[in-house]
Design a protein around this motif. Structure first.
Motif, mmCIF file in Angstrom:
data_model
loop_
_atom_site.group_PDB
_atom_site.id
_atom_site.type_symbol
_atom_site.label_atom_id
_atom_site.label_comp_id
_atom_site.label_asym_id
_atom_site.label_seq_id
_atom_site.Cartn_x
_atom_site.Cartn_y
_atom_site.Cartn_z
ATOM 1 N N THR A 39 2.240 4.930 1.026
ATOM 2 C CA THR A 39 2.366 5.681 2.279
ATOM 3 C C THR A 39 2.666 7.128 1.929
ATOM 4 N N GLY B 185 -7.898 -4.199 10.399
ATOM 5 C CA GLY B 185 -7.076 -4.790 9.354
ATOM 6 C C GLY B 185 -7.868 -5.299 8.167
ATOM 7 N N GLU C 252 -7.390 -5.211 1.580
ATOM 8 C CA GLU C 252 -6.955 -4.979 0.200
ATOM 9 C C GLU C 252 -8.030 -5.316 -0.826
ATOM 10 N N PRO D 230 4.897 -1.424 4.859
ATOM 11 C CA PRO D 230 3.524 -0.901 4.880
ATOM 12 C C PRO D 230 2.471 -2.014 4.804
ATOM 13 N N ARG D 231 2.907 -3.240 4.521
ATOM 14 C CA ARG D 231 1.975 -4.377 4.524
ATOM 15 C C ARG D 231 1.575 -4.761 5.953
ATOM 16 N N SER E 212 0.394 -3.375 9.342
ATOM 17 C CA SER E 212 -0.158 -2.129 9.885
ATOM 18 C C SER E 212 -0.070 -2.022 11.400
ATOM 19 N N ALA E 213 0.113 -3.126 12.092
ATOM 20 C CA ALA E 213 0.101 -3.076 13.559
ATOM 21 C C ALA E 213 1.029 -4.151 14.132
ATOM 22 N N LYS F 58 -8.646 -1.517 6.391
ATOM 23 C CA LYS F 58 -7.429 -1.556 5.577
ATOM 24 C C LYS F 58 -7.369 -2.749 4.636
ATOM 25 N N PRO G 138 0.830 -1.205 0.000
ATOM 26 C CA PRO G 138 0.000 0.000 0.000
ATOM 27 C C PRO G 138 0.870 1.262 0.000
#
Length: 193
Positions: free
Chosen positions: A26, A157, A163, A108-109, A111-112, A161, A24
């Motif tokens: 950024t 997620g 995909e 960036p794949r 996220s947490a 977010k 993704p």
């Protein structure tokens, strides 16, 4: 069974272009280049599909958790969803990222990353407490907190977010099931009071 289906589906779908080989964008990198080499495409799909399996198994968790009469069902789904989550993290860390810690924490794949590690530990502890049959106010408080954290991680997620439209739909289904069951539980408690 669901995990076996996830791995088989990943094998079948790896050439489908369902998942993007480009991470993704950024703020620092609005036009990222592909970060998945041909030998890691299968592990990308395996990582995604095992996460989806964990999410699917969480739907009944968030239905059963609010109803004390379904403790055994809740614990069974809570445990197998955790196993799917552990397998997802293992596949992601060691197959997709090939054990590269810096790539895992900066991609960036992911996220947490750190919240995911906290949840990994806490969720496992809660299952151990559940298997021992421990109850009480402190157990209930920690259980509600870990359920909220897992819920936020998975809904964020997937629904936020995600995909693909499919994972977003699954995330919204999890959100709807969890909130709907909570509302029904609260209404039933008020009727009993």
């Amino acid at each position: 069974m669901l995990l076996a289906c996830a791995f088989y589906a990943a094998y079948l779908m790896q050439s489908s272009n369902l998942l993007s080989l480009v991470p993704p964008p950024t703020d620092a990198n609005p036009n990222p280049a592909a970060d998945v080499s041909p030998d890691r495409v299968l592990s990308l799909y395996q990582s995604a599909f095992t996460a989806w399996a964990a999410l699917i198994l969480l739907v009944p968790v968030y239905i059963f958790v609010w109803f004390r009469t379904h403790y055994t069902s809740w614990l069974a789904f809570w445990t197998v969803s955790y196993v799917a989550y552990v397998i997802h993290l293992y596949v992601s860390a060691f197959w997709f990222f090939e054990g590269d810690f810096s790539a895992m924490t900066s991609s960036p794949r992911v996220s947490a990353f750190w919240p995911g590690m906290l949840i990994l530990l806490w969720w496992g502890i809660d299952i151990a407490i559940g298997l021992k049959g421990a109850h009480g106010k402190l157990v209930t408080v920690q259980r509600v907190i870990v359920h909220v954290l897992v819920f936020v991680l998975f809904v964020g997620g997937s629904a936020v977010k995600g995909e693909t439209a499919l994972i977003q739909l699954m995330g919204w289904a999890l959100l709807g099931a969890g909130v709907g069951a909570l509302v029904v539980s609260l209404v039933n408690r008020r009727k009993l009071a």
